[in-house]
Design a protein around this motif. Structure first.
Motif, short mmCIF file in Angstrom:
data_model
loop_
_atom_site.label_atom_id
_atom_site.label_comp_id
_atom_site.label_asym_id
_atom_site.label_seq_id
_atom_site.Cartn_x
_atom_site.Cartn_y
_atom_site.Cartn_z
N CYS A 93 0.82 -1.21 0.00
CA CYS A 93 0.00 0.00 0.00
C CYS A 93 0.85 1.26 0.00
O CYS A 93 2.08 1.20 0.16
N ILE A 94 0.18 2.39 -0.19
CA ILE A 94 0.79 3.69 0.04
C ILE A 94 0.45 4.08 1.47
O ILE A 94 -0.71 4.15 1.85
N TYR A 95 1.49 4.32 2.26
CA TYR A 95 1.30 4.72 3.66
C TYR A 95 1.52 6.21 3.78
O TYR A 95 2.49 6.76 3.23
N ALA A 96 0.63 6.91 4.49
CA ALA A 96 0.77 8.35 4.66
C ALA A 96 0.47 8.74 6.10
O ALA A 96 -0.43 8.19 6.74
N GLN A 97 1.25 9.68 6.61
CA GLN A 97 1.00 10.27 7.92
C GLN A 97 0.36 11.63 7.73
O GLN A 97 0.77 12.40 6.86
N ILE A 98 -0.65 11.92 8.54
CA ILE A 98 -1.45 13.13 8.38
C ILE A 98 -1.30 14.02 9.60
O ILE A 98 -1.42 13.56 10.74
N GLU A 99 -1.03 15.29 9.36
CA GLU A 99 -0.97 16.26 10.44
C GLU A 99 -2.37 16.74 10.77
O GLU A 99 -3.15 17.04 9.87
#
Length: 233
Positions: A93-99
């Motif tokens: 998957c594409i992993y993303a961290q969100i502020e």
């Protein structure tokens, strides 16, 4: 700009529809990927939908429920990467961290030690992680490239850095400091007519003043030597 993940329901067209973009302000559609499941935080994966990557944000729309969709601005995505480690997540998957504003507040209160629960209702304002799981894992590298391209189109805003230039002084202030005059300015570090202000950088001010004094002494010495030479001619 809204910080963090938010619901997105604005669609246009037939069937599941396509997202309504802010074309008036220059938002362009960069990539469309069908058959992508979304995983928010520790919650279960949503049924597959369609991923729309624009020049400003990431939009996911459900194929089965026209009232379900999510969006996040690239400015709110602090990190994105390709994840193929089955220990981190079962599917590539594409992993993303969100502020999020909520996350910053929690870190201030509890040091960021709390982890998101998968048992309670989904609160988008607290979602710090997102996974995009394409049905075709071969599309991961292309998705990552598009993410990178669009992230470059949305650099972090440059914050005001007044403190970097707060040691600049006018010539009249340097003269006053050298002669011991203008005690009010010396005491407060500020002057209404100054180019800049000290703002606590007293050591730096002293250094600048000393350099100026030494430079002027050097100039005076040169002038005296030149006058002496002229007198001998």
């Amino acid at each position: 700009m809204t910080v963090g993940l938010r619901r997105f329901t604005e669609r246009t067209g037939d069937a599941a529809g396509r997202p309504v973009l802010d074309t008036t302000n220059g938002e362009d559609l960069m990539h469309v990927q069908e058959g992508v499941a979304i995983v928010l935080g520790n919650h279960p994966a949503e049924s597959p939908g369609t991923l729309y990557i624009t020049s400003r944000r990431v939009i996911w729309l459900s194929d089965s429920d026209s009232s379900k969709g999510y969006a996040v601005d690239f400015l709110s995505i602090s990190l994105h990467a390709v994840s193929r480690d089955p220990l981190a997540y079962p599917s590539p998957c594409i992993y993303a961290q969100i502020e999020t504003e909520e996350a910053e507040a929690e870190e201030d209160d509890s040091g960021g030690s709390e982890s998101e629960s998968d048992t309670g209702p989904l609160e988008l304002s607290k979602v710090k992680e997102m996974r995009l799981v394409p049905s075709d894992a071969n599309q991961l590298d292309r998705l990552f490239e598009v993410f990178c391209e669009c992230a470059e189109l949305n650099p972090e805003p440059i914050e005001d850095q007044d403190e970097e230039n707060d040691w600049v002084f006018g010539a009249d202030q340097i003269e006053a400091e050298a002669s011991g005059e203008d005690s009010e300015w010396n005491a407060s570090g500020n002057h209404p007519g100054s180019i800049g202000h000290a703002n606590g950088h007293h050591d730096l001010v002293e250094t600048v003043l000393q350099l100026e004094i030494n430079d002027r002494r050097f100039e005076d010495a040169e002038e005296m030597e030149e006058d002496s030479n002229n007198a001998l001619k």
